[in-house]
Design an enzyme around this catalytic site. Sequence first.
Site, short mmCIF file in Angstrom:
data_model
loop_
_atom_site.label_atom_id
_atom_site.label_comp_id
_atom_site.label_asym_id
_atom_site.label_seq_id
_atom_site.Cartn_x
_atom_site.Cartn_y
_atom_site.Cartn_z
N PRO A 153 -1.73 -54.54 -17.90
CA PRO A 153 -2.87 -54.13 -18.80
C PRO A 153 -2.35 -52.86 -19.83
O PRO A 153 -2.48 -53.32 -21.23
CB PRO A 153 -4.08 -53.94 -18.00
CG PRO A 153 -4.04 -54.54 -16.87
CD PRO A 153 -2.55 -54.29 -16.77
N TYR A 154 -1.77 -51.87 -19.25
CA TYR A 154 -1.23 -50.80 -20.07
C TYR A 154 -0.12 -51.36 -20.84
O TYR A 154 -0.16 -51.10 -22.22
CB TYR A 154 -0.82 -49.68 -19.02
CG TYR A 154 -0.18 -48.46 -19.58
CD1 TYR A 154 -1.01 -47.81 -20.35
CD2 TYR A 154 1.11 -48.12 -19.67
CE1 TYR A 154 -0.43 -46.62 -20.87
CE2 TYR A 154 1.75 -47.03 -20.13
CZ TYR A 154 0.82 -46.22 -20.76
OH TYR A 154 1.52 -45.26 -21.31
N ALA A 155 0.65 -51.97 -20.29
CA ALA A 155 1.94 -52.46 -21.00
C ALA A 155 1.46 -53.27 -22.35
O ALA A 155 2.22 -53.31 -23.20
CB ALA A 155 2.93 -53.13 -20.11
N THR A 157 -1.20 -53.07 -24.01
CA THR A 157 -1.98 -52.33 -25.00
C THR A 157 -0.56 -51.58 -25.60
O THR A 157 -0.41 -51.42 -27.13
CB THR A 157 -2.63 -51.19 -24.65
OG1 THR A 157 -2.07 -50.26 -23.75
CG2 THR A 157 -3.78 -51.82 -23.65
#
Length: 286
Positions: A153-155, A157
């Site tokens: 999820p972070y990657a 964004t």
Amino acid sequence: MKNVVITGVSSGIGLAITRVFVAAGYKVFGSVRKKEDALRLKEELGDSYEPLYFDLTDDDAIKAEAARVSEIVGHQGIQLLVNNGGISGGDAIMHVSIDYMKHIYDVNTLGLLRVSQAFFPLLKVSSANKSVKTKIVNISSGAGRAVRPYLGPYAATKHAVEAISDAMRRELMRYGIDVIIIEPGPIATEIWNKNKAKAGEYKYQDTDYATLFQKIDKGVEQMEHNALPAEKVGMLVLKAYTKKKPDTRYLIAPSRWMFWLAIHIIPDRWLDNMFKKQFDKIEFSK
Ligand SMILES: NC(=O)c1ccc[n+]([C@@H]2O[C@H](COP(=O)([O-])OP(=O)(O)OC[C@H]3O[C@@H](n4cnc5c(N)ncnc54)[C@H](OP(=O)(O)O)[C@@H]3O)[C@@H](O)[C@H]2O)c1
């Protein structure tokens, strides 16, 4: 005196960038969410620092603070916007909640866009004076180029941040506003502690990832162990602002060559197997 707007200056990389720019003689408008953070920074940095108060998800608060900065800086505008504020988190892609996905996009991606749009008129004012450098620096991540498992999820964004930054750079050339992306690998900041599981509160208890997530802090600790000091990112942002012909993106990481290889050379299947071995080791460790 040149004016710089930086988001998320209460700790970590944002705080380090603020300190570097104040020491170099700039006026920093830095966003925080808590009054006590503003007071602490005012105490340390004095008149060179002006607190801005907004959450990256709050359109109205961001617009109101941009209007306030506009009144303070007037015809000078702002010479640099650093989009730094953000969150991270360890998540399994098949189990992460859609609500969390919306939230992390809202903060890391849409927050960056909201702030950029709100402060764009102030950047334009500055760029009308061709002798003054006017730039946006976006703090992405190594995860904006190569994806570690359990950081999906972070990657996602940060991949979106990379795309938005490229669009910005190509669309803002007509104003003489340059856009530079900073891609940090592990940097020693509070983000690591915020990511660690609290005792007894492991994620994904009812899934096949339960055992791994009980031990995943070991992976976080490995990254934390090798992390670079945040001041190095601060110095790099200053270099990116002051340099006449900066690169469009800067990767800053302890093993930079490894990141570079992962992004440009190593085939996906090799990377897949390298990550599998790394996380098997964590999952099956005692
Ligand atoms: N540390 C690393 O290894 C690393 C690596 C690659 C990229 N980065 C990127 O670097 C940037 C800074 O991270 P950091 O490592 O310095 O972490 P940090 O110490 O946790 O700082 C994050 C900053 O963002 C602010 N923030 C978080 N959510 C916000 C929201 N909803 N609205 C407004 N402000 C918010 C925080 O404010 P509060 O104190 O109010 O929460 C804090 O000032 C992030 O974009 C991160 O993705 C970090």
